[in-house]
Design a protein around this motif. Sequence first.
Motif, mmCIF file in Angstrom:
data_model
loop_
_atom_site.group_PDB
_atom_site.id
_atom_site.type_symbol
_atom_site.label_atom_id
_atom_site.label_comp_id
_atom_site.label_asym_id
_atom_site.label_seq_id
_atom_site.Cartn_x
_atom_site.Cartn_y
_atom_site.Cartn_z
ATOM 1 N N LYS A 192 32.909 46.048 40.333
ATOM 2 C CA LYS A 192 33.898 45.632 39.343
ATOM 3 C C LYS A 192 35.201 45.102 40.178
ATOM 4 C CE LYS A 192 34.643 50.842 38.560
ATOM 5 N NZ LYS A 192 35.134 51.511 38.918
ATOM 6 N N GLU A 193 34.781 44.164 41.236
ATOM 7 C CA GLU A 193 35.467 42.885 42.151
ATOM 8 C C GLU A 193 34.855 41.405 41.146
ATOM 9 O OE1 GLU A 193 34.646 45.691 44.012
ATOM 10 O OE2 GLU A 193 36.009 46.404 44.310
ATOM 11 N N LEU A 194 34.111 41.705 41.560
ATOM 12 C CA LEU A 194 33.395 40.284 40.439
ATOM 13 C C LEU A 194 33.587 40.370 39.501
ATOM 14 C CD1 LEU A 194 30.387 39.801 43.140
ATOM 15 C CD2 LEU A 194 32.778 39.542 43.557
ATOM 16 N N LYS A 195 34.338 40.542 38.675
ATOM 17 C CA LYS A 195 34.683 40.404 37.295
ATOM 18 C C LYS A 195 34.537 38.968 36.588
ATOM 19 C CE LYS A 195 36.843 44.223 36.379
ATOM 20 N NZ LYS A 195 38.186 45.159 36.245
ATOM 21 N N THR A 196 35.105 37.565 37.149
ATOM 22 C CA THR A 196 34.748 36.677 36.716
ATOM 23 C C THR A 196 33.809 35.779 37.992
ATOM 24 O OG1 THR A 196 36.758 35.660 38.076
ATOM 25 C CG2 THR A 196 37.045 36.755 35.566
ATOM 26 N N ASP A 197 33.834 34.562 37.293
ATOM 27 C CA ASP A 197 33.346 33.711 38.359
ATOM 28 C C ASP A 197 33.760 32.794 39.467
ATOM 29 O OD1 ASP A 197 30.895 33.415 36.291
ATOM 30 O OD2 ASP A 197 31.629 31.041 35.571
ATOM 31 N N GLN A 198 34.811 33.062 38.989
ATOM 32 C CA GLN A 198 36.407 32.924 40.182
ATOM 33 C C GLN A 198 36.141 33.756 41.433
ATOM 34 O OE1 GLN A 198 38.238 29.505 41.035
ATOM 35 N NE2 GLN A 198 38.844 30.989 42.868
ATOM 36 N N ASP A 199 36.395 35.189 41.315
ATOM 37 C CA ASP A 199 36.340 35.721 42.211
ATOM 38 C C ASP A 199 34.410 35.800 42.825
ATOM 39 O OD1 ASP A 199 38.179 37.126 40.968
ATOM 40 O OD2 ASP A 199 37.290 38.692 39.333
#
Length: 296
Positions: free
Chosen positions: A111-118
């Motif tokens: 869940k912590e990796l929702k976007t490319d920025q994450d």
Amino acid sequence: MNKKKDGVPFDQRVRKAYKRIERDQFARYNKMPTDQDWTNVWPTYSMFKQSAVPLPVRQGFVKNLSENEGLPPEKYGNVELIKIPNFLHLTPPHIKKQCAAIKKFCTPWPKELKTDQDCETHFPVEITSSTYIYDGPNIRDDRARVVTLKIKLSSLDLDKRAYNKFIKLAQNRYDPSTDTLTIIADRCPYRNQNEDYANYLLTTLYLESKQCEDWESEITEEDMLEFKWEHSKSKQNILNTVSKIENLTDTQKAADLKEVKDYKENLTKIFNQGENDLNLSEYKQSVLNILKIKTA
């Protein structure tokens, strides 16, 4: 003069036509239904078997049109089809069945990796390699050994001095527009070796940039990567000039003037961004404002 054979001249002989018959009448593909599951026929990688493939596959070279009627040899007893790798075990039904089998071993996406920025924040190092598949006597390709490592310098724990030193050591491997370091390793014969070498270079650059040598304290304005107004001779010169023009005794008051701030910004653009028509025009106007020269 035409010679005779069996009493018939050669130019009058008729070429015999032979009826084509099925060479492998008991082959498996003769008994296959049209709606069968191909994954059961060819479950894993295997060399080509003409008895199990219900396709008129041909492979080989013909020297001229008179050889095999100008057609490549058919699949029956064709050694060329055995030499090359095939992908009969990687059809869409195969892939779908294999994905369904390994799905139970997969875990939900974090869940912590929702976007490319994450993803860039938690996994800043990006390693890229390529695999080449082609028809040939050797499945290896020298280009597959090349490894490309990319990382943004902002993700590294570097102070201003170490940051500038890192860029100096990286030279043309650093792209200032994207703040990205790119290391391409291709010296070693194998991909894993080049990947280890790229990681070694990154580690060496990082540790060397963190280390401060005694001679680094002697750095001058010409050695800096970018123009720094606070440490430049231009700052003192322009403050002295403005103080004389405005009759100011405190140089700090001169530094707070709008004309000086504009001059500082435009001069920094000239050094760091390079000379272009816009930067030169703005710099010219800031100088004229300081000298109180009005143009028509």
